[in-house]
Design a protein around this motif. Structure first.
Motif, mmCIF file in Angstrom:
data_model
loop_
_atom_site.group_PDB
_atom_site.id
_atom_site.type_symbol
_atom_site.label_atom_id
_atom_site.label_comp_id
_atom_site.label_asym_id
_atom_site.label_seq_id
_atom_site.Cartn_x
_atom_site.Cartn_y
_atom_site.Cartn_z
ATOM 1 N N GLU A 77 0.838 -1.201 0.000
ATOM 2 C CA GLU A 77 0.000 0.000 0.000
ATOM 3 C C GLU A 77 0.867 1.242 0.000
ATOM 4 O O GLU A 77 0.474 2.276 -0.543
ATOM 5 N N ILE A 80 1.552 2.223 -3.439
ATOM 6 C CA ILE A 80 0.448 2.954 -4.059
ATOM 7 C C ILE A 80 0.461 4.403 -3.614
ATOM 8 O O ILE A 80 0.234 5.329 -4.408
ATOM 9 N N ILE A 81 0.742 4.591 -2.360
ATOM 10 C CA ILE A 81 0.773 5.968 -1.854
ATOM 11 C C ILE A 81 1.908 6.739 -2.517
ATOM 12 O O ILE A 81 1.749 7.909 -2.898
ATOM 13 N N LEU A 84 0.788 7.606 -5.870
ATOM 14 C CA LEU A 84 -0.157 8.709 -5.849
ATOM 15 C C LEU A 84 0.543 10.037 -5.638
ATOM 16 O O LEU A 84 0.175 11.058 -6.231
ATOM 17 N N ASN A 89 -2.464 14.618 -7.218
ATOM 18 C CA ASN A 89 -3.883 14.794 -7.518
ATOM 19 C C ASN A 89 -4.136 16.099 -8.234
ATOM 20 O O ASN A 89 -5.063 16.235 -9.016
ATOM 21 N N ASP A 90 -3.327 17.022 -7.941
ATOM 22 C CA ASP A 90 -3.492 18.324 -8.562
ATOM 23 C C ASP A 90 -2.111 18.853 -8.910
ATOM 24 O O ASP A 90 -1.121 18.513 -8.257
ATOM 25 N N ASP A 112 -5.985 13.443 1.938
ATOM 26 C CA ASP A 112 -6.974 13.872 0.951
ATOM 27 C C ASP A 112 -7.949 12.744 0.632
ATOM 28 O O ASP A 112 -9.159 12.967 0.490
ATOM 29 N N LEU A 113 -7.378 11.601 0.507
ATOM 30 C CA LEU A 113 -8.241 10.469 0.206
ATOM 31 C C LEU A 113 -9.233 10.231 1.337
ATOM 32 O O LEU A 113 -10.418 9.954 1.111
ATOM 33 N N MET A 114 -8.734 10.328 2.513
ATOM 34 C CA MET A 114 -9.638 10.082 3.631
ATOM 35 C C MET A 114 -10.720 11.162 3.692
ATOM 36 O O MET A 114 -11.892 10.886 3.988
ATOM 37 N N PHE A 116 -11.854 12.694 1.179
ATOM 38 C CA PHE A 116 -12.767 12.393 0.081
ATOM 39 C C PHE A 116 -13.722 11.283 0.463
ATOM 40 O O PHE A 116 -14.927 11.337 0.173
ATOM 41 N N VAL A 117 -13.174 10.287 1.102
ATOM 42 C CA VAL A 117 -14.028 9.173 1.503
ATOM 43 C C VAL A 117 -15.072 9.650 2.509
ATOM 44 O O VAL A 117 -16.251 9.290 2.435
ATOM 45 N N LYS A 120 -17.718 11.479 0.792
ATOM 46 C CA LYS A 120 -18.552 10.648 -0.056
ATOM 47 C C LYS A 120 -19.663 9.953 0.715
ATOM 48 O O LYS A 120 -20.613 9.473 0.133
ATOM 49 N N ASP A 121 -19.446 9.877 1.960
ATOM 50 C CA ASP A 121 -20.462 9.150 2.717
ATOM 51 C C ASP A 121 -21.791 9.865 2.691
ATOM 52 O O ASP A 121 -22.826 9.285 3.014
ATOM 53 N N PRO A 124 -24.752 8.239 -0.380
ATOM 54 C CA PRO A 124 -24.594 6.776 -0.491
ATOM 55 C C PRO A 124 -25.337 6.264 -1.723
ATOM 56 O O PRO A 124 -26.554 6.351 -1.792
ATOM 57 N N PHE A 125 -24.572 5.790 -2.646
ATOM 58 C CA PHE A 125 -25.185 5.157 -3.817
ATOM 59 C C PHE A 125 -25.326 3.676 -3.540
ATOM 60 O O PHE A 125 -24.356 2.973 -3.337
ATOM 61 N N VAL B 6 -19.175 3.632 -1.369
ATOM 62 C CA VAL B 6 -19.825 2.955 -2.489
ATOM 63 C C VAL B 6 -18.890 3.038 -3.686
ATOM 64 O O VAL B 6 -18.501 4.114 -4.103
ATOM 65 N N LEU B 30 -5.812 -3.312 -1.479
ATOM 66 C CA LEU B 30 -5.022 -2.478 -2.376
ATOM 67 C C LEU B 30 -5.821 -2.116 -3.617
ATOM 68 O O LEU B 30 -5.756 -0.981 -4.110
ATOM 69 N N LYS B 40 -11.797 9.258 -6.798
ATOM 70 C CA LYS B 40 -11.545 10.635 -6.382
ATOM 71 C C LYS B 40 -11.096 11.483 -7.570
ATOM 72 O O LYS B 40 -11.521 12.623 -7.762
#
Lengths: 366, 113
Positions: A77, A80-81, A84, A89-90, A112-114, A116-117, A120-121, A124-125, B6, B30, B40
């Motif tokens: 992980e 991945i970070i 990223l 992102n910008d 940022d991801l957190m 965003f998450v 997003k809550d 809820p789709f 989601v 992952l 995002k």
């Protein structure tokens, strides 16, 4: 969704995975709708799809690169970070990008991801988006049965998305082909036949050579070195040189000759043979007597070895060499009978003695 | 954290394209992480282009015309998209028009004269 742009799916980079593109197009449409768009140009949607897929691919490549850089095959992980962070992102960057030597988990990207998450809550789709489970088959179209077997056979370190190996018999080293004993027996038999034939051929040439040497006593040594074909020519040349009557010996079955009746080639030998007992007897004899004896004794077959007593005189014929060679040949020749020769010898000796006694003074030499 | 989001992007899709790029992750988290990051990114693009679109619609508004920015249909155009993507480092340029006929460059058998 109105589409006025040109070229429906006008992108050449996704030539093979139309299904993935279709799925991505649906996801993009959903995201656009969630963002607030009412409609979109079809070309714009395709462009967004293309960019999205490139983004995913780029993330994967960067993560794999960072993992390989750390000496790992499987990504982490943290990889991945890092990827990223590398993508960004910008273009403005993210918070905390300037600080080095920090833990990646607390990096700005993750934050940022957190965020965003968390944001997003709110929306809820409830759409069960794994609605294309068939896509799992797609990345392994050619690898399912054989690759699975290969995986179990001990190649589990190979990722599944790689194509399958070829059949094991193409790269597995096997033993060399061992010659079966039947073939070996045949080879031995062929070898035996060849050797037998060689022995027969040599025996035949030897017999012919002896026959030739019997006809022409001057060249037994030369005849030994040649085979039968050349020897025939050699003998013939010698015969033309010295005596037209000296022809190559006929094969044994060609001409029906009795034991006593010899072909004319024996004439000269009989002359030499006649001189041998004369010398042996140590009596004075005539050349004419020898000639006369020669006609009487024309049928004499030189069968056994004559005792050689050399008397140096002015004899024109090289008697010694002829006698020596003839003696050799007669000794080797097994086909003649020895008893008959002895009787002839005795008869000849007696005749010579009588002839010499009749003309004792006509022999100047000896 | 990842379980509550989601996923608009299916996991299979992400796994497929990650596998194509050499990224093998047996861990599902992952994959979800990458999916979330992609989502995002997508939402960022969408919001940026939406802002551009709204700014375009809202700019020529005059008091006389009853054109409300909310009633007008928001259409994602290539112009807005290219502006939004430029901030993310993607240069997108859409040709305005095609100088040739749509059947240009196709096989002669399929061309309809």
């Amino acid at each position: 969704m109105s589409g006025t742009g040109g070229g429906g799916s006008g992108s050449s980079s996704g030539s093979g995975d139309e299904f993935g593109r279709a799925v991505a197009r649906a996801a993009v449409a959903q995201a656009l709708e969630a963002a607030g768009f009412d409609c979109a140009h079809r070309s714009a949607v395709d462009a967004v799809v293309d960019v999205l897929l490139r983004y995913i691919t780029h993330l994967g490549r960067s993560a794999a690169f960072h993992a390989n850089l750390a000496g790992r095959a499987l990504a982490n992980e943290l990889d991945i970070i890092q990827a990223l962070e590398e993508v960004g992102n910008d273009t403005d960057g993210f918070a905390g990008a300037a600080a080095t030597g920090r833990c990646l988990v607390g990096s700005g990207v993750v934050r940022d991801l957190m965020a965003f998450v968390d944001s997003k809550d709110e929306v809820p789709f409830a759409r069960p988006l794994p609605r294309f489970p068939v896509q799992r088959v797609q990345p392994q179209p050619s690898a399912s049965p054989a690759a699975a077997a290969g995986r179990e056979a001990g190649m589990r370190h190979v990722p599944e998305w790689l194509p399958a190996f070829p059949d094991p018999h193409t790269y597995v080293s096997t033993e060399m082909w061992v010659e079966p004993p039947a073939t070996k027996g045949r080879v031995d038999k062929v070898e035996q036949v060849r050797q037998r034939r060689k022995a027969e051929k040599s025996l035949l040439s030897l017999q012919r050579r002896l026959a030739m040497a019997g006809a022409d006593g001057f060249r037994p040594a030369v005849a030994v070195a040649q085979d039968s074909a050349e020897k025939g020519k050699e003998i013939q040349a010698a015969g033309t040189k010295r005596n037209p009557f000296l022809e190559p010996a006929l094969p044994p079955g060609e001409k029906d000759v009795s034991e006593v009746d010899m072909p004319p080639e024996k004439k000269k030998l009989s002359v030499l043979e006649a001189f041998a007992p004369a010398i042996q007897a140590r009596t004075i004899r005539e050349v004419d007597a020898g000639a006369g004896l020669d006609q009487n004794q024309r049928s004499i077959v030189p069968k056994e070895r004559a005792p050689v007593h050399l008397k140096l005189g002015f004899e024109k014929k090289p008697l010694a060499a002829a006698l020596n060679s003839r003696a050799l040949d007669l000794r080797e020749d097994p086909s003649f009978l020895k008893e008959e020769a002895k009787d002839d010898k005795k008869r000849r000796a007696g005749m010579i003695l009588r002839a010499s006694m009749e003309n004792p003074q006509e022999l100047p030499q000896l | 954290m990842l379980g509550s989001v989601v996923r608009k992007i299916p996991d299979e899709l992400v796994e497929h394209y990650l596998g194509r790029s050499g990224f093998h992750c047996p861990d599902l988290r992952l994959t979800r992480l990458v999916a979330v990051a992609t989502q995002k990114f997508l939402s960022d693009i969408a919001s940026d282009s939406l802002q551009h679109c709204k700014a375009r619609v809202a700019a020529p508004i005059k008091d006389n015309k009853s054109k409300q920015p909310k009633d007008k249909r928001l259409v994602l155009t290539m112009d807005d998209l290219s502006k939004a993507l430029r901030e993310h480092g993607v240069n997108l340029k859409h040709p305005e028009y095609f100088a040739d006929s749509p059947s240009a460059g196709m096989a002669p058998s399929t061309r309809e004269e």
